[in-house]
Write a protein that holds these residues in place. Sequence first.
Motif, mmCIF file in Angstrom:
data_model
loop_
_atom_site.group_PDB
_atom_site.id
_atom_site.type_symbol
_atom_site.label_atom_id
_atom_site.label_comp_id
_atom_site.label_asym_id
_atom_site.label_seq_id
_atom_site.Cartn_x
_atom_site.Cartn_y
_atom_site.Cartn_z
ATOM 1 N N ARG A 78 12.063 102.015 44.986
ATOM 2 C CA ARG A 78 13.178 102.322 44.083
ATOM 3 C C ARG A 78 14.470 102.596 44.841
ATOM 4 O O ARG A 78 15.553 102.181 44.421
ATOM 5 N N THR A 79 14.364 103.279 45.957
ATOM 6 C CA THR A 79 15.550 103.636 46.737
ATOM 7 C C THR A 79 15.902 102.594 47.798
ATOM 8 O O THR A 79 16.872 102.761 48.534
ATOM 9 N N GLY A 80 15.106 101.524 47.888
ATOM 10 C CA GLY A 80 15.392 100.462 48.852
ATOM 11 C C GLY A 80 15.208 100.873 50.296
ATOM 12 O O GLY A 80 15.818 100.304 51.197
ATOM 13 N N THR A 81 14.320 101.837 50.549
ATOM 14 C CA THR A 81 14.187 102.412 51.891
ATOM 15 C C THR A 81 12.807 102.204 52.504
ATOM 16 O O THR A 81 12.554 102.719 53.594
ATOM 17 N N LEU A 82 11.927 101.483 51.839
ATOM 18 C CA LEU A 82 10.545 101.389 52.306
ATOM 19 C C LEU A 82 10.462 100.852 53.728
ATOM 20 O O LEU A 82 9.808 101.436 54.594
ATOM 21 N N VAL A 83 11.105 99.718 53.974
ATOM 22 C CA VAL A 83 10.971 99.069 55.285
ATOM 23 C C VAL A 83 11.601 99.922 56.378
ATOM 24 O O VAL A 83 11.004 100.145 57.441
ATOM 25 N N ASP A 84 12.793 100.419 56.145
ATOM 26 C CA ASP A 84 13.480 101.205 57.174
ATOM 27 C C ASP A 84 12.709 102.473 57.528
ATOM 28 O O ASP A 84 12.558 102.816 58.710
ATOM 29 N N ARG A 85 12.219 103.187 56.515
ATOM 30 C CA ARG A 85 11.519 104.444 56.801
ATOM 31 C C ARG A 85 10.149 104.195 57.414
ATOM 32 O O ARG A 85 9.691 104.977 58.254
ATOM 33 N N LEU A 86 9.523 103.110 57.025
ATOM 34 C CA LEU A 86 8.250 102.764 57.654
ATOM 35 C C LEU A 86 8.447 102.491 59.133
ATOM 36 O O LEU A 86 7.695 102.991 59.986
ATOM 37 N N LEU A 121 14.662 112.308 50.681
ATOM 38 C CA LEU A 121 13.347 111.655 50.729
ATOM 39 C C LEU A 121 12.355 112.465 51.565
ATOM 40 O O LEU A 121 11.161 112.502 51.252
ATOM 41 N N ASP A 122 12.835 113.105 52.634
ATOM 42 C CA ASP A 122 11.974 114.018 53.402
ATOM 43 C C ASP A 122 11.510 115.181 52.525
ATOM 44 O O ASP A 122 10.340 115.582 52.545
ATOM 45 N N GLU A 123 12.464 115.732 51.781
ATOM 46 C CA GLU A 123 12.137 116.888 50.937
ATOM 47 C C GLU A 123 11.138 116.502 49.845
ATOM 48 O O GLU A 123 10.283 117.318 49.466
ATOM 49 N N ARG A 124 11.226 115.277 49.363
ATOM 50 C CA ARG A 124 10.237 114.817 48.391
ATOM 51 C C ARG A 124 8.833 114.848 48.990
ATOM 52 O O ARG A 124 7.864 115.188 48.304
ATOM 53 N N VAL A 125 8.698 114.510 50.254
ATOM 54 C CA VAL A 125 7.379 114.565 50.881
ATOM 55 C C VAL A 125 6.911 116.009 50.995
ATOM 56 O O VAL A 125 5.755 116.329 50.677
ATOM 57 N N ARG A 126 7.794 116.886 51.450
ATOM 58 C CA ARG A 126 7.404 118.290 51.575
ATOM 59 C C ARG A 126 6.925 118.845 50.234
ATOM 60 O O ARG A 126 5.955 119.601 50.166
ATOM 61 N N GLU A 127 7.599 118.477 49.168
ATOM 62 C CA GLU A 127 7.281 119.016 47.850
ATOM 63 C C GLU A 127 6.188 118.224 47.134
ATOM 64 O O GLU A 127 5.351 118.808 46.432
ATOM 65 N N LEU A 128 6.175 116.893 47.296
ATOM 66 C CA LEU A 128 5.378 116.040 46.420
ATOM 67 C C LEU A 128 4.297 115.233 47.123
ATOM 68 O O LEU A 128 3.713 114.336 46.512
ATOM 69 N N ILE A 129 4.008 115.511 48.394
ATOM 70 C CA ILE A 129 2.968 114.740 49.076
ATOM 71 C C ILE A 129 1.673 114.821 48.266
ATOM 72 O O ILE A 129 1.253 115.887 47.823
ATOM 73 N N GLY A 130 1.038 113.677 48.047
ATOM 74 C CA GLY A 130 -0.176 113.641 47.263
ATOM 75 C C GLY A 130 0.038 113.575 45.769
ATOM 76 O O GLY A 130 -0.907 113.347 45.016
ATOM 77 N N GLU A 131 1.277 113.754 45.316
ATOM 78 C CA GLU A 131 1.595 113.674 43.893
ATOM 79 C C GLU A 131 2.351 112.386 43.565
ATOM 80 O O GLU A 131 1.982 111.654 42.652
ATOM 81 N N GLU A 132 3.442 112.143 44.293
ATOM 82 C CA GLU A 132 4.267 110.992 43.950
ATOM 83 C C GLU A 132 3.619 109.689 44.398
ATOM 84 O O GLU A 132 2.827 109.655 45.348
ATOM 85 N N ASN A 133 3.937 108.627 43.710
ATOM 86 C CA ASN A 133 3.640 107.285 44.165
ATOM 87 C C ASN A 133 4.700 106.962 45.210
ATOM 88 O O ASN A 133 5.811 106.536 44.892
ATOM 89 N N ARG A 134 4.367 107.209 46.488
ATOM 90 C CA ARG A 134 5.374 107.119 47.551
ATOM 91 C C ARG A 134 5.934 105.706 47.677
ATOM 92 O O ARG A 134 7.128 105.524 47.909
ATOM 93 N N ARG A 135 5.086 104.699 47.534
ATOM 94 C CA ARG A 135 5.579 103.318 47.621
ATOM 95 C C ARG A 135 6.643 103.070 46.561
ATOM 96 O O ARG A 135 7.655 102.430 46.813
ATOM 97 N N MET A 136 6.426 103.586 45.371
ATOM 98 C CA MET A 136 7.368 103.367 44.282
ATOM 99 C C MET A 136 8.691 104.067 44.566
ATOM 100 O O MET A 136 9.766 103.516 44.316
ATOM 101 N N THR A 137 8.641 105.276 45.105
ATOM 102 C CA THR A 137 9.868 105.999 45.445
ATOM 103 C C THR A 137 10.689 105.229 46.472
ATOM 104 O O THR A 137 11.908 105.077 46.333
ATOM 105 N N LEU A 138 10.024 104.743 47.520
ATOM 106 C CA LEU A 138 10.754 104.037 48.579
ATOM 107 C C LEU A 138 11.229 102.668 48.112
ATOM 108 O O LEU A 138 12.299 102.206 48.528
#
Length: 526
Positions: free
Chosen positions: A477-485, A458-475
């Motif tokens: 989908r992986t069930g990690t939104l609350v923990d990573r926030l 998920l860190d690597e996705r930010v390095r590669e995809l910041i500004g591209e991915e729908n970050r909320r949707m990724t987190l």
Amino acid sequence: MRKLTFLLLIFPVLASFISCKKSFLDEKSDSAYSPLNTFKNVAGLESGIAGLQASVREQYTMQVTQSLLAIFQVGTDVALNGLDAGEAEPFQNYALLNSESPAALNYWSWSYKVINNANQIIKGASDNTSVLTTAQRNLYLAEAKFYRAYAYNFLVTLWGTVPLIDQPLDVPKTDFVRASLENLNSLINDDLIFASANLPAIDGVSKPGRISKEAAQQLLAEAYLRQGKNDLAEVQCLNVINSKKFSIINARYGVKKALAGDPFSDMFTDGNLRRRQGNTEAIWVQEMEYNLPGGSSSLDQHRRVWVPYYSNVAGLLVCDSLGGRGIGRIRLSPWVINGLYKGNDMRNSKYNIHRDYYYNDPKNAKFGQKVVPLAADTLYKIVPSTTKWNHYLDADPTGNGSYKDLVMMRLGETYLLLAEAQFKQSKLGEAATSINVLRTRANAAQVTASDITLDFILDERVRELIGEENRRMTLARTGTLVDRLKKLNFKDNSTVQSYNQLLPIPQSEIDLNKDAKLAQNPGYIR
């Protein structure tokens, strides 16, 4: 339900066929251009697909206030609100997020608009009276099913179980119920399997921007990952990679090749984003055109959301090299700015993350000097930002939107989805190999099996995809939104609750659904 009960969502393209003659008021409901008889031949279906493409594009270009896009980033691990939060405010202060959130309603309504429009095409193309060859019928069905699956995958990821509609709605309906996750996933999977089998490969699409087999395979991989079908997701990612239709960009190319920059920044330079412009990673690109009828759906607000409001600082003028006119709706989280990138990672170069500003107004006494921002200016005026949405037109220097192409899918993400699928099957060495394809391009240190965790991916996705991915949707989908926030975005973590993993169903939809109970997501009282 507002968008489901009160109207059949007619394609924008059909409006051009309908005049305001007196006959339009006759009780006879079927005009010569109604969906009942329009989507039964190539000409009608081509128009229908064009309208469906326009509807899909509105996910990122719908004409609402500019902060709407910010909800995909704010209240996650990567971004905070900047100027005038608007619809994004409840996603930074989760105590305000409820069933009356305008953003939730807008994207819920958008999803069902796309679904209903896709259903119209599917019904028309499926009709035995349609004047189509088998190959033509399957092509239009495949395109429409791809878009229907795209919208449903968006809904299921962000809301969980939702009403399932697989036929056009042409009369009011007020008895929707939430379908089972099994049935929703089956529809998504079946649609994408059909699309993958019947869409042309990327080099065989009839027009630029049309959906290809590889785009369907990539979306299916993402859907499989959400469902825990990791082995099937791996197969779909490998189908895209092994097609040999795409390659990671490792060398300079395009319109600014001779200027300072790097291969990663070239991918996001206006004039370089399309496959025929040299972007060998491009799988699905929504092409935008300035001053051309149909060239955009409203105006894309990405630039104004991501690029800081530097032009509101005395001595700084709007210009191409600074990204065009932004207004800083969001800003990167401290973790992204200070903790994400290590070493000489190309993705953190000055061509990709803009950190320093210099006065560029010759009339200013500080012309040429580095800007030392005031504390208040670091909220949205002078902040580090991704350059992916930099966009400038001499003819429209302070425009309200941009016309930059939307890269919806590219090969860099394919490798990240592949690594996630491999990790979830305990193939750690293979996951490291997949990630190292991207890190090699970025001149970043190579990783080994011992480095691979879901958090690392998920860190690597930010390095590669910041500004591209729908970050909320990724987190989500992986069930990690609350923990990573909570762990990585200390500014946004004080009010979030576990149930905020999903969005609330719009209250207006619940209230209009008078003949059945449309249950709200747990935790949202209203």
